[in-house]
Design a protein around this motif. Sequence first.
Motif, PDB file in Angstrom:
ATOM      1  N   ARG A  81     -33.060 -41.349 -29.542  1.00  0.00           N
ATOM      2  CA  ARG A  81     -32.311 -41.076 -28.307  1.00  0.00           C
ATOM      3  C   ARG A  81     -33.086 -40.131 -27.389  1.00  0.00           C
ATOM      4  NH1 ARG A  81     -27.899 -40.504 -31.905  1.00  0.00           N
ATOM      5  NH2 ARG A  81     -28.044 -38.240 -31.672  1.00  0.00           N
ATOM      6  N   LEU A  82     -33.869 -39.242 -27.978  1.00  0.00           N
ATOM      7  CA  LEU A  82     -34.636 -38.279 -27.178  1.00  0.00           C
ATOM      8  C   LEU A  82     -35.996 -38.813 -26.774  1.00  0.00           C
ATOM      9  CD1 LEU A  82     -33.861 -35.024 -29.223  1.00  0.00           C
ATOM     10  CD2 LEU A  82     -32.892 -35.694 -27.014  1.00  0.00           C
ATOM     11  N   ASP A  83     -36.356 -40.029 -27.254  1.00  0.00           N
ATOM     12  CA  ASP A  83     -37.678 -40.616 -26.993  1.00  0.00           C
ATOM     13  C   ASP A  83     -38.780 -39.720 -27.550  1.00  0.00           C
ATOM     14  OD1 ASP A  83     -39.471 -42.499 -26.046  1.00  0.00           O
ATOM     15  OD2 ASP A  83     -39.756 -41.440 -24.135  1.00  0.00           O
ATOM     16  N   ALA A  84     -38.493 -39.069 -28.678  1.00  0.00           N
ATOM     17  CA  ALA A  84     -39.462 -38.167 -29.297  1.00  0.00           C
ATOM     18  C   ALA A  84     -40.405 -38.943 -30.205  1.00  0.00           C
ATOM     19  CB  ALA A  84     -38.737 -37.095 -30.096  1.00  0.00           C
ATOM     20  N   THR A  85     -41.670 -38.573 -30.159  1.00  0.00           N
ATOM     21  CA  THR A  85     -42.667 -39.235 -30.997  1.00  0.00           C
ATOM     22  C   THR A  85     -43.322 -38.282 -31.995  1.00  0.00           C
ATOM     23  OG1 THR A  85     -44.375 -38.814 -29.331  1.00  0.00           O
ATOM     24  CG2 THR A  85     -43.173 -40.919 -29.194  1.00  0.00           C
ATOM     25  N   GLY A  86     -43.070 -37.000 -31.873  1.00  0.00           N
ATOM     26  CA  GLY A  86     -43.694 -36.053 -32.790  1.00  0.00           C
ATOM     27  C   GLY A  86     -43.288 -34.628 -32.479  1.00  0.00           C
ATOM     28  N   PHE A  87     -43.844 -33.717 -33.266  1.00  0.00           N
ATOM     29  CA  PHE A  87     -43.634 -32.282 -33.078  1.00  0.00           C
ATOM     30  C   PHE A  87     -44.894 -31.663 -32.476  1.00  0.00           C
ATOM     31  CE2 PHE A  87     -40.912 -33.486 -36.623  1.00  0.00           C
ATOM     32  CZ  PHE A  87     -39.705 -32.875 -36.297  1.00  0.00           C
ATOM     33  N   TYR A  88     -44.722 -30.652 -31.655  1.00  0.00           N
ATOM     34  CA  TYR A  88     -45.880 -29.905 -31.144  1.00  0.00           C
ATOM     35  C   TYR A  88     -45.711 -28.419 -31.470  1.00  0.00           C
ATOM     36  CZ  TYR A  88     -43.402 -27.697 -27.247  1.00  0.00           C
ATOM     37  OH  TYR A  88     -42.556 -26.931 -26.498  1.00  0.00           O
ATOM     38  N   THR A  89     -46.810 -27.769 -31.694  1.00  0.00           N
ATOM     39  CA  THR A  89     -46.823 -26.325 -31.936  1.00  0.00           C
ATOM     40  C   THR A  89     -47.970 -25.721 -31.142  1.00  0.00           C
ATOM     41  OG1 THR A  89     -46.034 -26.679 -34.197  1.00  0.00           O
ATOM     42  CG2 THR A  89     -46.903 -24.495 -33.657  1.00  0.00           C
ATOM     43  N   THR A  90     -47.646 -24.817 -30.257  1.00  0.00           N
ATOM     44  CA  THR A  90     -48.658 -24.047 -29.537  1.00  0.00           C
ATOM     45  C   THR A  90     -48.784 -22.709 -30.237  1.00  0.00           C
ATOM     46  OG1 THR A  90     -48.073 -25.140 -27.460  1.00  0.00           O
ATOM     47  CG2 THR A  90     -49.326 -23.098 -27.310  1.00  0.00           C
ATOM     48  N   TYR A  91     -49.961 -22.410 -30.713  1.00  0.00           N
ATOM     49  CA  TYR A  91     -50.114 -21.232 -31.590  1.00  0.00           C
ATOM     50  C   TYR A  91     -51.529 -20.676 -31.485  1.00  0.00           C
ATOM     51  CZ  TYR A  91     -52.879 -24.058 -34.840  1.00  0.00           C
ATOM     52  OH  TYR A  91     -53.861 -24.829 -35.407  1.00  0.00           O
TER      53      TYR A  91
END
Length: 351
Positions: free
Chosen positions: A285-295
């Motif tokens: 539903r969110l059209d999400a394809t993955g996780f991101y982390t800025t670190y």
Amino acid sequence: MTAPTLHRETPAAAAAPRPPDPRWLLRLHRPALYVWAGLVAVLAVGLVWLWGPLTEAAADAWRQYGACADTGPCAYDQDAIVTYKSVYNYTTVPLIALPFLVAAWSGASLFGRELEQGTAHLAWTQGLSPARWLATKLAVPAVLVAAGTGLLVALHRLAWSAGDGRIDTAKSWYDSPTLHANGPTTVAFALTGLAGGALAGLLLRRTLPALILSLGLAAGVRFLAGLAMPHLWPAVTQVTGLEEGYRASGLTVDSGLVTSTGAHIADPGCGPVSSYSGCDAVYARLDATGFYTTYHPESHYWALQLATTALVLAVAAGLAVATFTLLKRTTATTRPTRERTAQEPTQEQAV
């Protein structure tokens, strides 16, 4: 016949101030000097103990535990692991609290009490100008604070590095107390506490209010520096699949979901698809394809430390300039009167 001329020292020469001797400051605050030296010595001994025997004993205990973890209950030196953890906490927490101790002493005793009791005004009437008085009161403690705090930071860095990768319960480099106890930011915080205490003491001229304000300034600088630190150096972004979840390890700046268009959106908190059923529908539903982390990875450690240290030292310099400016304004109405009185010839000299 002319009357003999008596040689008299000119008022300007008589009133010329001598360079201040730092020993008067050390004598005046001798109890604080003893407490500081004792505190630094105790923490240094604890850190050396942690660096050597405790790290070796705890590392051996973890090797024993790892060697028989898969075979069932086994004997290992649990006391060594617990002792290492306790001593690490008992040395790290006081170390990162030193800037607050310096700020409290600076505001309450070094400046607030002396201005409240009139000791500072007495020094100003005995050939020590207000500017030189303030410069000495800041310079001498700054040297002692920087030397003591710097020594403890170096020992803490050595102790932590000796256990890094060898002790399973050792703190990560980005753990907040460890992050600052291992680097020069703690020294910068201590110097800022000293400068903030001077401003608080000169502004309020009372012991208890100056103590409270100096602690507030130290806490404010510490909090704001912690917020600014992750943004003082370019971070890196790692993207992982929906099945994996977050995999990055370091000082996190931001995290969330990445969509098919590359946009970053908030994470609803469902978790990896492989671990929780029903999350795939949420992400669809969110059209999400993955996780991101800025670190920030560990390789950014010194860049973050030096950038934050420079920022905090700039704040300390600003507080010191503000203190000198305030002192100049508050003493401007009394200094010309004293100087004019010293330069006017007495009635006997006029005759």
